[in-house]
Design a protein around this motif. Structure first.
Motif, PDB file in Angstrom:
ATOM      1  N   HIS D  30      -2.345  29.243 -66.289  1.00 30.84           N
ATOM      2  CA  HIS D  30      -3.411  30.183 -65.933  1.00 30.84           C
ATOM      3  C   HIS D  30      -4.688  29.437 -65.608  1.00 30.84           C
ATOM      4  CE1 HIS D  30      -1.467  34.035 -66.869  1.00 30.84           C
ATOM      5  NE2 HIS D  30      -0.724  33.286 -67.667  1.00 30.84           N
ATOM      6  N   THR D  31      -5.347  29.917 -64.557  1.00 36.21           N
ATOM      7  CA  THR D  31      -6.604  29.274 -64.201  1.00 36.21           C
ATOM      8  C   THR D  31      -7.797  29.993 -64.820  1.00 36.21           C
ATOM      9  OG1 THR D  31      -6.614  30.547 -62.177  1.00 36.21           O
ATOM     10  CG2 THR D  31      -5.784  28.302 -62.044  1.00 36.21           C
ATOM     11  N   ASN D  32      -7.563  31.181 -65.316  1.00 36.25           N
ATOM     12  CA  ASN D  32      -8.650  31.908 -65.956  1.00 36.25           C
ATOM     13  C   ASN D  32      -8.983  31.257 -67.295  1.00 36.25           C
ATOM     14  OD1 ASN D  32     -10.123  33.808 -67.472  1.00 36.25           O
ATOM     15  ND2 ASN D  32      -9.416  35.424 -66.096  1.00 36.25           N
ATOM     16  N   LEU D  33     -10.259  30.966 -67.486  1.00 33.04           N
ATOM     17  CA  LEU D  33     -10.617  30.193 -68.666  1.00 33.04           C
ATOM     18  C   LEU D  33     -10.357  30.952 -69.952  1.00 33.04           C
ATOM     19  CD1 LEU D  33     -13.917  28.438 -67.550  1.00 33.04           C
ATOM     20  CD2 LEU D  33     -11.596  27.624 -67.432  1.00 33.04           C
ATOM     21  N   ILE D  34     -10.580  32.291 -69.919  1.00 36.10           N
ATOM     22  CA  ILE D  34     -10.372  33.067 -71.143  1.00 36.10           C
ATOM     23  C   ILE D  34      -8.897  33.092 -71.494  1.00 36.10           C
ATOM     24  CG2 ILE D  34     -10.518  35.378 -72.114  1.00 36.10           C
ATOM     25  CD1 ILE D  34     -13.228  35.573 -71.148  1.00 36.10           C
ATOM     26  N   LYS D  35      -8.057  33.140 -70.460  1.00 33.89           N
ATOM     27  CA  LYS D  35      -6.624  33.093 -70.747  1.00 33.89           C
ATOM     28  C   LYS D  35      -6.228  31.760 -71.341  1.00 33.89           C
ATOM     29  CE  LYS D  35      -5.153  36.622 -67.584  1.00 33.89           C
ATOM     30  NZ  LYS D  35      -4.543  36.919 -66.292  1.00 33.89           N
ATOM     31  N   LEU D  97     -15.507  27.950 -77.732  1.00 33.01           N
ATOM     32  CA  LEU D  97     -15.009  28.009 -76.356  1.00 33.01           C
ATOM     33  C   LEU D  97     -15.521  29.255 -75.660  1.00 33.01           C
ATOM     34  CD1 LEU D  97     -11.350  26.768 -76.722  1.00 33.01           C
ATOM     35  CD2 LEU D  97     -13.101  25.798 -75.304  1.00 33.01           C
ATOM     36  N   LEU D  98     -15.520  30.368 -76.378  1.00 31.52           N
ATOM     37  CA  LEU D  98     -15.991  31.603 -75.750  1.00 31.52           C
ATOM     38  C   LEU D  98     -17.456  31.486 -75.347  1.00 31.52           C
ATOM     39  CD1 LEU D  98     -14.272  34.354 -77.865  1.00 31.52           C
ATOM     40  CD2 LEU D  98     -13.944  33.873 -75.454  1.00 31.52           C
ATOM     41  N   SER D  99     -18.252  30.899 -76.231  1.00 28.48           N
ATOM     42  CA  SER D  99     -19.664  30.780 -75.868  1.00 28.48           C
ATOM     43  C   SER D  99     -19.826  29.866 -74.663  1.00 28.48           C
ATOM     44  CB  SER D  99     -20.473  30.268 -77.049  1.00 28.48           C
ATOM     45  OG  SER D  99     -20.142  28.940 -77.294  1.00 28.48           O
ATOM     46  N   LEU D 100     -18.979  28.838 -74.587  1.00 29.81           N
ATOM     47  CA  LEU D 100     -19.040  27.981 -73.400  1.00 29.81           C
ATOM     48  C   LEU D 100     -18.675  28.772 -72.156  1.00 29.81           C
ATOM     49  CD1 LEU D 100     -17.547  24.536 -74.329  1.00 29.81           C
ATOM     50  CD2 LEU D 100     -19.810  25.041 -73.496  1.00 29.81           C
ATOM     51  N   VAL D 101     -17.673  29.630 -72.291  1.00 29.85           N
ATOM     52  CA  VAL D 101     -17.271  30.420 -71.125  1.00 29.85           C
ATOM     53  C   VAL D 101     -18.429  31.321 -70.685  1.00 29.85           C
ATOM     54  CG1 VAL D 101     -15.741  32.244 -70.338  1.00 29.85           C
ATOM     55  CG2 VAL D 101     -14.834  30.344 -71.607  1.00 29.85           C
ATOM     56  N   GLY D 109     -21.147  31.686 -62.208  1.00 27.14           N
ATOM     57  CA  GLY D 109     -20.750  32.978 -61.686  1.00 27.14           C
ATOM     58  C   GLY D 109     -19.254  33.177 -61.590  1.00 27.14           C
ATOM     59  N   THR D 110     -18.469  32.318 -62.231  1.00 23.61           N
ATOM     60  CA  THR D 110     -17.028  32.526 -62.191  1.00 23.61           C
ATOM     61  C   THR D 110     -16.403  31.946 -63.451  1.00 23.61           C
ATOM     62  OG1 THR D 110     -14.987  32.041 -61.033  1.00 23.61           O
ATOM     63  CG2 THR D 110     -16.718  30.391 -60.914  1.00 23.61           C
ATOM     64  N   ILE D 111     -15.248  32.493 -63.838  1.00 19.18           N
ATOM     65  CA  ILE D 111     -14.530  31.862 -64.938  1.00 19.18           C
ATOM     66  C   ILE D 111     -13.141  31.439 -64.488  1.00 19.18           C
ATOM     67  CG2 ILE D 111     -15.782  32.936 -66.828  1.00 19.18           C
ATOM     68  CD1 ILE D 111     -13.438  34.929 -67.004  1.00 19.18           C
ATOM     69  N   ASP D 112     -12.979  31.305 -63.183  1.00 28.22           N
ATOM     70  CA  ASP D 112     -11.705  30.817 -62.667  1.00 28.22           C
ATOM     71  C   ASP D 112     -11.829  29.324 -62.406  1.00 28.22           C
ATOM     72  OD1 ASP D 112      -9.026  31.931 -61.338  1.00 28.22           O
ATOM     73  OD2 ASP D 112      -9.780  30.190 -60.235  1.00 28.22           O
ATOM     74  N   GLN D 113     -10.854  28.587 -62.934  1.00 28.65           N
ATOM     75  CA  GLN D 113     -11.036  27.152 -62.891  1.00 28.65           C
ATOM     76  C   GLN D 113     -11.017  26.571 -61.484  1.00 28.65           C
ATOM     77  OE1 GLN D 113      -8.106  24.743 -64.818  1.00 28.65           O
ATOM     78  NE2 GLN D 113      -9.656  23.310 -65.477  1.00 28.65           N
ATOM     79  N   GLU D 118     -14.169  24.116 -57.039  1.00 27.63           N
ATOM     80  CA  GLU D 118     -14.696  24.105 -55.672  1.00 27.63           C
ATOM     81  C   GLU D 118     -16.223  24.108 -55.674  1.00 27.63           C
ATOM     82  OE1 GLU D 118     -12.869  27.325 -53.619  1.00 27.63           O
ATOM     83  OE2 GLU D 118     -10.881  26.415 -53.852  1.00 27.63           O
ATOM     84  N   ILE D 119     -16.785  24.996 -56.512  1.00 23.92           N
ATOM     85  CA  ILE D 119     -18.244  25.065 -56.563  1.00 23.92           C
ATOM     86  C   ILE D 119     -18.831  23.729 -56.976  1.00 23.92           C
ATOM     87  CG2 ILE D 119     -20.192  26.115 -57.777  1.00 23.92           C
ATOM     88  CD1 ILE D 119     -18.477  28.640 -58.020  1.00 23.92           C
ATOM     89  N   MET D 120     -18.209  23.115 -57.994  1.00 22.43           N
ATOM     90  CA  MET D 120     -18.756  21.847 -58.472  1.00 22.43           C
ATOM     91  C   MET D 120     -18.650  20.774 -57.414  1.00 22.43           C
ATOM     92  SD  MET D 120     -17.429  21.887 -62.346  1.00 22.43           S
ATOM     93  CE  MET D 120     -17.873  20.217 -62.733  1.00 22.43           C
ATOM     94  N   GLU D 121     -17.577  20.818 -56.659  1.00 17.83           N
ATOM     95  CA  GLU D 121     -17.420  19.797 -55.625  1.00 17.83           C
ATOM     96  C   GLU D 121     -18.471  19.958 -54.524  1.00 17.83           C
ATOM     97  OE1 GLU D 121     -13.712  17.690 -53.342  1.00 17.83           O
ATOM     98  OE2 GLU D 121     -13.415  19.371 -54.685  1.00 17.83           O
TER      99      GLU D 121
END
Lengths: 142, 492, 709, 127
Positions: D30-35, D97-101, D109-113, D118-121
């Motif tokens: 899963h790429t979703n951070l919460i998952k 971890l949740l607070s980091l998320v 603005g996203t929690i998808d890895q 992409e944004i970071m790049e």
């Protein structure tokens, strides 16, 4: 959550939850349970309060300052009790051999220092649960 | 009384951590002084403990006066006391530095939290080294992971958050693997005490070998993940780069080594070398270490961000330690221990001197070093000494470390690693030397002819000078340290 | 408002300023000391006998000369002086310079005093705790010869530097690192074991880097980068060999290790091979010579004089030392495995020397830049020395001729090559021109310089009555010896040797002609002759060249033969052949005449047909040969990882051409390629955090279970 | 038959291992951070279950000695105590971890890895 039923029920339930939590903490050495379980219950009661009445009101009940004191205080109780043994000349956290009264088995005031430690742990856990929850809410509100 | 000292150290560190929020209300300066005095006290008592342990014998400490098989046991042998001394010394040096460099990205309300985390982390590191109980070790490991992650993300800036997230995630997977391994061992023996486990491991090997295989593999991989041994290193550069320089220094110089020390403890005290090697795990570690030595340096060469570069350099240096360990001989262990200490000093010196550069220039680019040798001569000289130590120029501790590793590698007939050491050293030279050249040999348009030292607080300069001198001291008289390490190995 | 700019300075004939008088006096005193030293050694006027008569004086002098601490003073005086100079240099430049010269002078004087100690069997000092293994210093006659020649050349170059660097920037740093280099050179030649030698050798590489890079220009930075990386590679090769040796032999003292080496297989070859390559980098051995022609032209003149005169000799000294200690066959025993090893390696080393000398002289003939030409001649002359070392190895206990020739040539080359670099420096100092085709007619303006240049050129060309002739004829004897006792194939080597000598003659005729004697339109009105310390220093060096050429037996009898006798060379051979050598015998002179005629012929032909402007194709350059395979490897592996995107920019083809005008150096090219590689490799892993954990844990589990079964 | 019996016997251990694997699978795929955080928690639960299963004795009572007990069979109390600690650790890690998320969501603005990468790049251009 401006639902009167929820609010009233919560008001009604919270004291019971808290009393149960305290009971579990105090009976940690004579029945299953202990500081952590009881503390978690205590904390949950305030989390419930926060959920129902909102973070601002909850802050009034249990402020930042109080949480700081409670958190450090819990550990302090634990460590102080442990240090008593060192002053007597026994290893850290020594119980009966360090001179704590044993009491009679099954009574609340028994098992030497364990009840005191349980209280410390209970305070610590309860305040930590609340603080964590409040902090998370603060993050979101910011 | 002296047998109570280890626990007093631990309690003092813990108490300091929880008292910081209260004392800071009186005066933050008082907190700093108190912390410093406390660290000196801990250091002095560690010295006493070491002397006692070396002369009299191991200190075995039963918590709550329970027997070993019931309660938690601390065992302070020369191994533990030497490395607590190492941790304490570096922690004190970095602490002094951090009291001067308060600006780097940490906002003022966070200062006290930083020190809470710092002391908690120290508490856990001391605990790991003293503890003779596997589950206790696990708990301390978790405390370290949490506090170190928090230290990374304490800056209210963007980039640390994803880095810290990845760090926690992977660290947590590592911890859970470690815990899984403990469960496997507990299943066969019913003990968590390291000495008692070691006694039952042979009978366990005959009855439930699959358990032991799982325990070994999961614990090794879990600790490798946390120690950033080469293919598991991917979290390290980001995490170390985005942290404040003092945190990077303690993370790279000390924390990563703690996990390797735990691994060493496991291999030597719990599983035993023969069992570990019979599963081919020494080969695995050897390959990881050798690959890390080369690849870490290659990746470091191309970095634009200075601290990322240092992070990759740590990956490569951890490779040296792992190779020393994987040789599974006394000579190899000797070189690994020496390299742990040598690299701790060197990497701390590098990160702290880079911290001064960042303090001055507010930039972490590899490019901006022109003329810095004249603006901050002391810091850049220490950087130079540390860089030479990384490359392995004689008179620095890095050379002795490489020499010892070379001898150890030969005694195990792994001649190919001689080539690996040389290539890795050369690659180290390829990314450290250009920075030095830029600092000392290129002119900066804004650089004044006059040397200006007074801009930097003395609290920042003094620690790095001490580090630089100790690198040279150990480089010239390595026997000072070697005697202690030999003692440790003899009693391990 | 107009300024009347002062016209060219009025001609000043032999005006002696107080400062030049002081430096000249210093040179004079130094020469006097040397004269007294020679006199004492040769027992002129019965000096020694008179001294012996006065027992009290003799005893005190003797105990002073035999004090071990003297060795340490000689070793560490420069570096202590260096720190003092650093402190002084901030305030008083004048005192700093005096201190430099004074310290060097005292060092020379003290090292002359050690002679009786060294000839009595050598000094041995140990510091057992330092650096884990312990450092030890031994000063036998070989080391002492090196110490003395280093001190002599260093003093004169320092006196030269005092004048030459007067107007330069950053001279304090230059002096400081000069001092450190000085100590490390002395330490390397005094070392009693390989570890100590390596220690000083490595620090010397780093310290002399600062000398090469001194001007901090684009070209000097690049040359210095090449220098230090090749130096480090060499150092690391020595380190590996040292580790192997230490592990197998258990001791690194320079003494025969035949017992332990006989037990080994191929490792024996590895050790000696790595050592020769490691030291060969510093010695400028082909194919690892490429730093040398780059670094010498860009360094300040004193630095290139010392680099060429002394520092590269340390490399040759290292090869000689290790080859004649650990591996040295014992003449009492039958040929064994080690003997065979050293014979095979020696065979290759002789040819490496031959190739080095011919490549050096061939490249030198093509150059127009004076210092680059001299640098290639250094390569060529190092070829002579390496050949000598190779003969010493190849012939085993009969190799004394090669040994003597190599050491003798080290001494001679130190003198004339440093002098030639100083001459080039003086020419540049006055004309600011280094291209010899643009110069000319300088003999009128710079008579002293012309005179000493002529002497040095005669020396390096091997003309009889000058020092180069002596060592070259010894080496020639060595090759003849190799033909007699070894393989007929060395006849070829002898021919090449003669051809190279002819090439040397031709290129120095070229140098003298174009720089000093050619008629030119340029008048150089600004040059006025002035007597200064530079002239004094150069004349002193030239004098030594001539004196050695006239009295060759002094060095042979007082320095080389004692050393050779103390070693395991066949004593019969040494007494019969080496000590009876007649340098001025007919056949040698005849050969020399042939060489000179051939050299003149080459020069005339070359000048007539413009052969001196040839250039080799790019693909033959060593740098290209190193870079290109690496680049192709990276290119292929990038393509393997990512087929769709072209792994390198389309214009990277330019990057690998070794175009001199392209600013990207070897290091940058390497880094760019690695960077692309890194991008392709690491990104995918970082995006899937735990994937690597899952993959590896499965692999390791399977591996462990398979091992168990 | 034998295999089935052994599975039934060791069902506790197998359940623990299965939970561990399920958690790992969640983290990796899963790429979703919460998952991913949930996956970590599942992994942790697996290990805890494993521990508890080791300590269990059939028919055992809570390990508290009261007066009047005769030859009680206690469940091994150590694993439970350990797991209590483990749960504490797990809670704190989850909260952290949740607070980091939350922070990541606020800044990126996203929690998808994948999107995050992409944004970071884009923000930090290479070269």
């Amino acid at each position: 959550m401006n639902d009167t039923i929820v609010k009233s029920i919560t008001r009604l339930v919270i004291p019971f939850v808290q009393v149960y939590g305290i009971f579990i903490i105090l009976n940690g050495h004579v029945s299953p349970g202990g500081g952590f379980s009881g503390g978690a219950l205590l904390g949950t009661s305030l989390i419930l309060y926060t959920l129902v009445f909102g973070a601002i009101k909850a802050k009034h009940k249990f402020s930042h300052k109080a949480s700081e004191i409670a958190e450090s205080g819990g550990i302090l109780i634990f460590v102080t009790v442990g240090l008593i043994a060192i002053f007597v000349g026994m290893p850290f956290l020594t119980n009966l051999a360090a001179g704590f009264p044993a009491g009679s088995a099954g009574a609340i005031l028994s098992a030497g220092m364990i009840p005191i430690i349980m209280i410390g742990i209970g305070i610590k856990v309860a305040s930590t649960m609340i603080t964590l929850f409040h902090k998370l809410i603060e993050e979101v509100i910011q | 009384m002296i047998s109570q000292l280890p626990i007093i150290n631990l309690v003092a560190l813990l108490l300091m951590a929880i008292m910081v929020p209260f004392i800071k209300k009186i005066s933050f300066r008082a907190t700093l002084w108190l912390g410093g005095i406390l660290l000196i006290g801990v250091l002095v008592s560690s010295v006493f403990i070491f002397i006692h342990v070396a002369n009299v014998g191991d200190i075995i400490y039963h918590f709550g006066d329970y027997e070993s098989f019931l309660g938690i046991e601390f065992k302070v042998d020369p191994f533990a006391s030497l490395f607590t001394l190492f941790v304490g010394t570096l922690a004190f040096i970095i602490y002094v530095y951090s009291s001067g460099d308060k600006t780097e990205g940490i906002e003022s309300p966070e200062f006290s939290r930083y020190y809470v985390l710092y002391f908690l982390m120290l508490f856990a590191m001391f605990g790991i080294l003293y503890s003779n109980d596997l589950f206790n070790t696990y708990v301390f490991i978790e405390i370290i992971s949490l506090t170190s992650c928090a230290i990374i993300s304490i800056k209210r800036k963007k980039e640390p958050y994803p880095a810290a997230f990845r760090y926690v995630l992977l660290n947590e997977i590592g911890s859970l693997s470690f815990l899984f391994g403990i469960a496997m061992l507990y299943m066969i023996s019913g003990h968590l005490n390291i000495d008692l486990l070691a006694n039952t491991i042979q009978s366990g090997w005959t009855t439930l070998p699959i358990n032991i295989i799982f325990a070994i593999v999961f614990m090794t991989v879990g600790l490798s993940l946390k120690a950033a041994i080469f293919p598991f290193h991917i979290w390290l550069p980001d995490a170390h780069a985005s942290a404040p320089s003092t945190s990077s220094a303690i993370l790279s110089a000390v924390v990563v080594k703690i996990y390797i020390l735990v691994l060493i403890k496991l291999i030597l005290k719990v599983f035993g070398v023969e069992l570990f090697a019979s599963l081919g795990m020494d080969t695995v570690l050897l390959i990881f270490g050798g690959a890390g030595m080369i690849m870490g340096s290659i990746f470091a060469m191309t970095q634009k961000d200075l601290k990322r570069m240092l992070g990759y350099s740590s990956v490569s240096q951890i490779g040296y330690i792992v190779v020393g360990l994987a040789l599974m001989s006394d000579l190899g262990l000797r070189s690994a221990f020496f390299h742990i200490i040598s690299h701790g000093l060197t990497k701390a010196a590098l990160f702290l001197s880079v911290g001064i550069v960042i303090y001055l220039k507010k930039s972490r680019s590899v490019k901006g070093f022109e003329g810095l040798g004249f603006q901050i001569p002391i810091a850049m000289t220490v950087f130079g000494i540390a860089a030479f130590s990384m490359i392995g120029i004689p008179l620095t501790s890095g050379f002795i470390a490489k020499w010892n590793l070379g001898i150890a590698v030969e005694s195990a007939s792994q001649y190919i690693f001689l080539g690996v050491i040389v290539i890795s050293s050369l690659l180290n030279a390829m990314y450290y030397l250009p920075i030095l050249f830029a600092a000392f040999l290129k002119d900066n348009p804004e650089h004044q002819e006059k040397v200006s030292i007074e801009k930097i607080p003395a609290a920042m300069l003094l620690p790095i000078v001490v580090l630089g001198l100790s690198i040279l001291l150990i480089g010239i008289y390595p026997n000072l340290l070697m005697q202690l390490i030999d003692l440790v190995i003899a009693r391990l | 408002m107009t300024f009347t700019s002062p016209t060219s300075k009025p001609k000043q004939h032999l005006i002696i300023t107080p400062s030049s008088a002081r430096t000249t006096t210093l040179v004079f005193i130094a020469l006097l000391f040397l004269l007294v030293f020679v006199g004492a050694v040769e027992n002129w006027f019965g000096i020694i006998d008179k001294l012996n008569a006065n027992t009290q004086l003799q005893a005190s002098l003797w105990s002073f000369a035999h004090a071990d601490v003297l060795l340490m003073i000689v070793l560490f005086l420069p570096v202590v002086g260096g720190f003092a100079q650093l402190a002084f240099g901030m305030r008083a430049v004048k005192w700093r310079d005096r201190m430099v010269m004074g310290a060097t002078f005292i060092n020379l004087a003290l090292s002359l005093l050690i002679y009786p100690n060294a000839i009595d069997g050598g000094i041995h000092l140990e510091f057992p705790q330092a650096l884990g293994l312990g450092l030890s210093f031994t000063l036998d006659m070989l080391g002492y010869t090196m110490v003395l020649i280093t001190n002599i050349v260093w003093l004169f170059v320092m006196i030269f530097t005092h004048v030459y660097m007067g107007a330069e920037k950053r001279s304090t740093r230059f002096y400081f690192f000069m001092a450190i280099t000085y100590t490390t050179v002395l330490g390397a030649v005094m070392a009693g074991d390989l570890f100590t030698m390596y220690l000083f050798f490595e620090i010397m590489t780093v310290a002399s880097y600062l000398l090469v890079v001194h001007y901090q220009q684009e070209d000097s930075n690049r040359a210095a980068t090449t220098y230090i990386f090749m130096g480090l590679v060499g150092g690391f090769l020595i380190l590996i060999a040292m580790m192997l040796l230490y592990f197998e032999v258990g001791d690194l003292q320079f003494e025969s290790a035949l017992g332990a080496l006989n037990q080994l297989g191929a490792v024996r070859y590895w050790i000696i091979g790595l050592l020769i390559f490691g030291f060969g980098v510093k010695a400028g051995m082909v194919p690892v010579h490429i730093w040398l022609p780059k670094a010498h032209p860009v360094a300040p003149t004193p630095a290139s004089a010392l680099l060429s005169g002394i520092i590269i000799k340390v490399g040759a000294y290292g090869i000689l030392r290790v080859a004649t200690s650990y591996y040295f066959p014992n003449s009492n025993i039958e040929p064994d495995a080690v003997w065979l090893t050293i014979e095979n390696v020696g065979f290759l080393v002789i040819w490496a020397g031959i190739i080095t000398m011919s490549v050096g002289v061939f490249m030198a003939l093509q150059q127009s830049h004076i210092k680059r030409m001299l640098a290639y001649h250094s390569v060529s002359q190092m070829g002579y020395i390496i050949t000598g070392v190779g003969i010493a190895m190849y012939l085993g206990d009969h190799g004394a001729v090669g040994y003597a020739g190599a050491v003798y040539h080290i001494v001679n080359h130190a003198l004339f090559k440093s002098l030639l670099f100083l001459v080039a420096g003086v020419v540049y100092h006055h004309t600011h021109e280094s291209d010899m085709y643009k110069l000319g007619g300088l003999w009128k303006k710079l008579p002293v310089t012309t005179f000493v240049a002529l002497i040095a050129a005669l020396g390096i060309s091997g003309i009889p009555l000058f020092n180069g002739f002596i060592s070259k004829s010894i080496l020639h004897h060595g090759i003849v010896e190799a033909v007699h006792e070894g393989s007929w194939i060395f006849t070829l080597a002898e021919w090449i040797f003669i051809a190279v000598s002819a090439g040397t003659v031709a290129s120095f005729i070229k140098l003298m002609y174009y720089v000093f004697f050619k008629k030119t339109t340029e008048t150089y009105a600004q040059i006025g002759f002035e007597w200064d310390g530079m002239n004094a220093a150069m004349i002193a060096l030239a004098g030594l060249i001539a004196v050695i050429g006239l009295a060759p037996n002094f060095i042979m009898n007082r320095f080389l033969l004692p050393q050779i006798r103390s070693m395991n060379f066949d004593p019969h051979f040494v007494e019969e052949v080496l000590s009876q050598l007649n340098y001025f015998q007919g056949s040698d002179l005849l050969t020399m005449l042939m060489v000179v005629a051939l050299g003149t012929g080459i020069f005339l032909v070359g000048k007539k047909f413009n052969l001196f402007h040839l250039h080799l194709p790019r693909w033959l350059s060593v740098e290209y040969l190193i870079v290109f395979p690496w680049y192709m490897l990276m290119y292929r592996s990038c393509k393997l990882i990512d087929r769709k995107r072209h792994p390198l920019d389309p214009d990277t083809e330019k990057m690998i051409s070794t175009d001199q005008s392209n600013p990207t150096g070897f290091l940058e090219r390497f880094q760019i390629t690695v960077n692309r590689f890194n991008d392709r490799y690491e990104k995918p892993f970082i995006q899937n955090d735990a994937l690597i954990y899952v993959g590896l844990i499965v692999i390791i589990l399977i591996f462990a279970i398979i091992r168990l079964i | 038959m034998n295999i089935l019996e052994r599975i039934v016997e060791n069902i506790n251990y197998l359940g623990g291992a299965a939970l561990f694997l399920i958690g790992l699978h969640t983290v990796v795929t899963h790429t979703n951070l919460i998952k991913k955080i949930i996956g970590i928690n599942i992994m942790g639960t697996g290990v805890f279950l494993f521990f508890i299963a080791i300590g269990n004795i059939e028919g055992g009572t809570p390990p508290i000695w009261l007066e009047g007990m005769e030859n009680p069979i206690f469940v091994n109390p150590v694993p439970s105590a350990l797991i209590l600690t483990g749960i504490v650790v797990s809670v704190s890690v989850t909260v952290y971890l949740l607070s980091l998320v939350i922070r990541i969501f606020q800044t990126y603005g996203t929690i998808d890895q994948k999107e995050l990468a992409e944004i970071m790049e884009q923000e930090v251009p290479h070269d």
